[in-house]
Design a protein around this motif. Structure first.
Motif, short mmCIF file in Angstrom:
data_model
loop_
_atom_site.label_atom_id
_atom_site.label_comp_id
_atom_site.label_asym_id
_atom_site.label_seq_id
_atom_site.Cartn_x
_atom_site.Cartn_y
_atom_site.Cartn_z
N GLY A 184 0.81 -1.21 0.00
CA GLY A 184 0.00 0.00 0.00
C GLY A 184 0.84 1.26 0.00
N TRP A 185 1.84 1.33 0.90
CA TRP A 185 2.64 2.55 0.91
C TRP A 185 3.59 2.61 -0.28
CZ3 TRP A 185 7.80 1.74 1.07
CH2 TRP A 185 8.33 0.67 1.82
N TRP A 186 3.97 1.46 -0.82
CA TRP A 186 4.76 1.47 -2.04
C TRP A 186 3.98 2.16 -3.17
CZ3 TRP A 186 9.60 1.19 -3.13
CH2 TRP A 186 10.49 0.38 -2.41
N CYS B 118 4.75 9.88 -6.13
CA CYS B 118 5.53 11.01 -5.58
C CYS B 118 6.95 10.98 -6.14
CB CYS B 118 5.59 10.93 -4.06
SG CYS B 118 4.01 10.96 -3.19
N TRP B 119 7.58 9.83 -6.08
CA TRP B 119 8.94 9.70 -6.58
C TRP B 119 9.01 9.96 -8.07
CZ3 TRP B 119 10.95 4.61 -3.84
CH2 TRP B 119 11.21 4.89 -2.49
N GLN B 120 8.04 9.44 -8.81
CA GLN B 120 8.04 9.64 -10.26
C GLN B 120 7.89 11.12 -10.59
OE1 GLN B 120 4.77 7.11 -11.29
NE2 GLN B 120 5.90 5.23 -10.86
N ALA C 227 6.40 -2.53 -11.40
CA ALA C 227 6.08 -1.70 -12.56
C ALA C 227 6.38 -0.23 -12.28
CB ALA C 227 4.61 -1.89 -12.94
N GLY C 228 5.95 0.24 -11.11
CA GLY C 228 6.19 1.63 -10.75
C GLY C 228 7.66 1.94 -10.55
N LEU C 229 8.41 1.00 -9.99
CA LEU C 229 9.84 1.21 -9.78
C LEU C 229 10.59 1.28 -11.11
CD1 LEU C 229 10.57 -1.08 -6.69
CD2 LEU C 229 10.79 1.42 -6.79
N ILE C 230 10.15 0.50 -12.09
CA ILE C 230 10.78 0.55 -13.42
C ILE C 230 10.65 1.94 -14.02
CG2 ILE C 230 10.60 -0.29 -15.79
CD1 ILE C 230 9.78 -3.03 -14.59
N ILE D 46 4.21 6.30 4.20
CA ILE D 46 3.97 5.26 5.20
C ILE D 46 2.97 5.75 6.24
CG2 ILE D 46 5.02 3.87 7.01
CD1 ILE D 46 7.57 3.80 5.32
N ALA D 47 3.16 6.99 6.70
CA ALA D 47 2.26 7.53 7.72
C ALA D 47 0.85 7.73 7.18
CB ALA D 47 2.81 8.86 8.24
N MET D 48 0.72 8.30 5.99
CA MET D 48 -0.61 8.61 5.48
C MET D 48 -1.32 7.38 4.92
SD MET D 48 -0.97 11.53 6.49
CE MET D 48 -2.65 11.71 5.86
N ARG D 49 -0.56 6.40 4.44
CA ARG D 49 -1.19 5.11 4.07
C ARG D 49 -1.81 4.50 5.33
NH1 ARG D 49 -3.41 0.31 2.09
NH2 ARG D 49 -2.19 -1.48 2.75
#
Length: 334
Positions: A56-58, A64-66, A316-319, A92-95
């Motif tokens: 979930g937090w990932w 955000c990172w993208q 997929a998002g990390l790629i 992590i906190a808001m998730r």
């Protein structure tokens, strides 16, 4: 995630049962270091915050990172390391806060469904007042992170709370609660750029749109695990809406996502490694669609394939993120 995002991975022919061990809830990842090291008395609160479900937090931090990386590409500078770290902590906190809020609102529904009766609130391991206090603590952590950014980003971040607030109620009135979830979960697509530049341009807006359709797509896969329970309880989902055409539905959602992200990359003036990251992202989404299982015909069907596909969206998002970060580094050092 959605109410439908907590189905139990089952082996064929085995009826659903509430977990015998209250520390083991459906689709939880017990490998979490914090979950394993924390005192057992903390377990109900860690479960409320979904610490045992890190996917979930990932999925919250990746847009955000993208967005931050896309801003770095646009500026021609190295990735903003401080911002990336703050987004991780805040996600992590808001998730956790969002999940706790969702469980408080849904505790009545959860108590009626066998697979969710073991959750901290319906099982009585945490009372509603304690959950509200825990929610407030997580929100304060998120607020502290938000206040570390510029004024524009602060106001933009606060404006996302409207989607967060209405989301738990959407499944009761629409077959598209995933769209509201997408609007909330994809907000980071705007935040990374805003934190770096103190404004918005077409590029982050397009990235945000792409993240919304990505979220609707992967949460439709998640919802596939629970269409029968959702029908019994009377809540909507895109998986129920698409029915037997769910593969085509997810494919269309992913295609729009890819198109929006491509437009965002070109709008930011990126190319090279950013496009390579997009190609990898698109290939991963196509792989998911190709391996999407048929909708469950009974409560006893194995939900593991859909759960694995859903969780694979972290990769997929990390790629995509790696491609954008790589392009930022190339431009900054070249």
């Amino acid at each position: 995630m959605t109410k439908t995002a907590s189905a139990v991975p089952r082996s064929g022919g085995t009826a659903r049962e509430a977990p015998a061990d209250p520390l083991r809830l459906p689709d939880a990842d017990q490998r979490s270091l914090l979950f394993r090291l924390a005192p057992k008395s903390w377990a109900p609160f860690l479960q409320l915050a979904r610490i045992d479900r890190p996917i979930g937090w990932w999925l919250l931090v990746l847009p955000c990172w993208q967005s931050s990386a896309l801003a770095s590409v646009h500026q021609g500078v190295l990735p903003h390391g401080r911002d990336l770290l703050l987004f991780l902590i805040g996600s992590i906190a808001m998730r956790g806060a969002g999940s706790t809020y969702n469980d408080i609102v849904d505790r009545g529904i959860d108590a009626k469904v066998e697979r969710t009766r073991g959750r901290p609130l319906p099982s009585g391991r945490v009372g509603a007042p304690a959950a509200v206090v825990f929610l407030a603590v997580q929100c304060l952590i998120g607020l502290a992170v938000l206040l570390s950014f510029n004024r524009f980003a602060i106001l933009l971040g606060l404006s996302s709370l409207g989607f967060v607030g209405i989301y738990p109620f959407m499944k009761r009135i629409t077959s598209w609660p995933q769209a509201v979830l997408g609007a909330a979960f994809a907000w980071g697509g705007l935040m990374g750029w805003a934190a770096a530049l103190g404004s918005l341009e077409p590029a982050p807006v397009l990235l945000y749109a792409g993240a919304i359709f990505w979220t609707i797509g992967y949460d439709t896969i998640y919802a596939m695990m629970d269409v029968k329970d959702d029908a019994i309880v009377g809540i909507g989902s895109t998986a129920r809406f698409f029915g037997r055409r769910v593969r085509a539905g997810v494919a269309c959602l992913y295609a729009v996502s890819i198109a929006c992200v491509a437009a965002a990359i070109f709008a930011a003036g990126a190319g090279g490694l950013a496009l390579a990251g997009l190609a990898g992202f698109a290939a991963h989404l196509a792989w998911q669609v190709a391996h999407l299982p048929a909708p469950a015909e009974s409560l006893d069907e194995d939900a593991t394939p859909a759960l694995r596909l859903f969780r694979s969206n972290r990769d997929a998002g990390l790629i995509l993120c790696a491609g954008l970060c790589g392009e930022a580094v190339r431009l900054a050092l070249g």
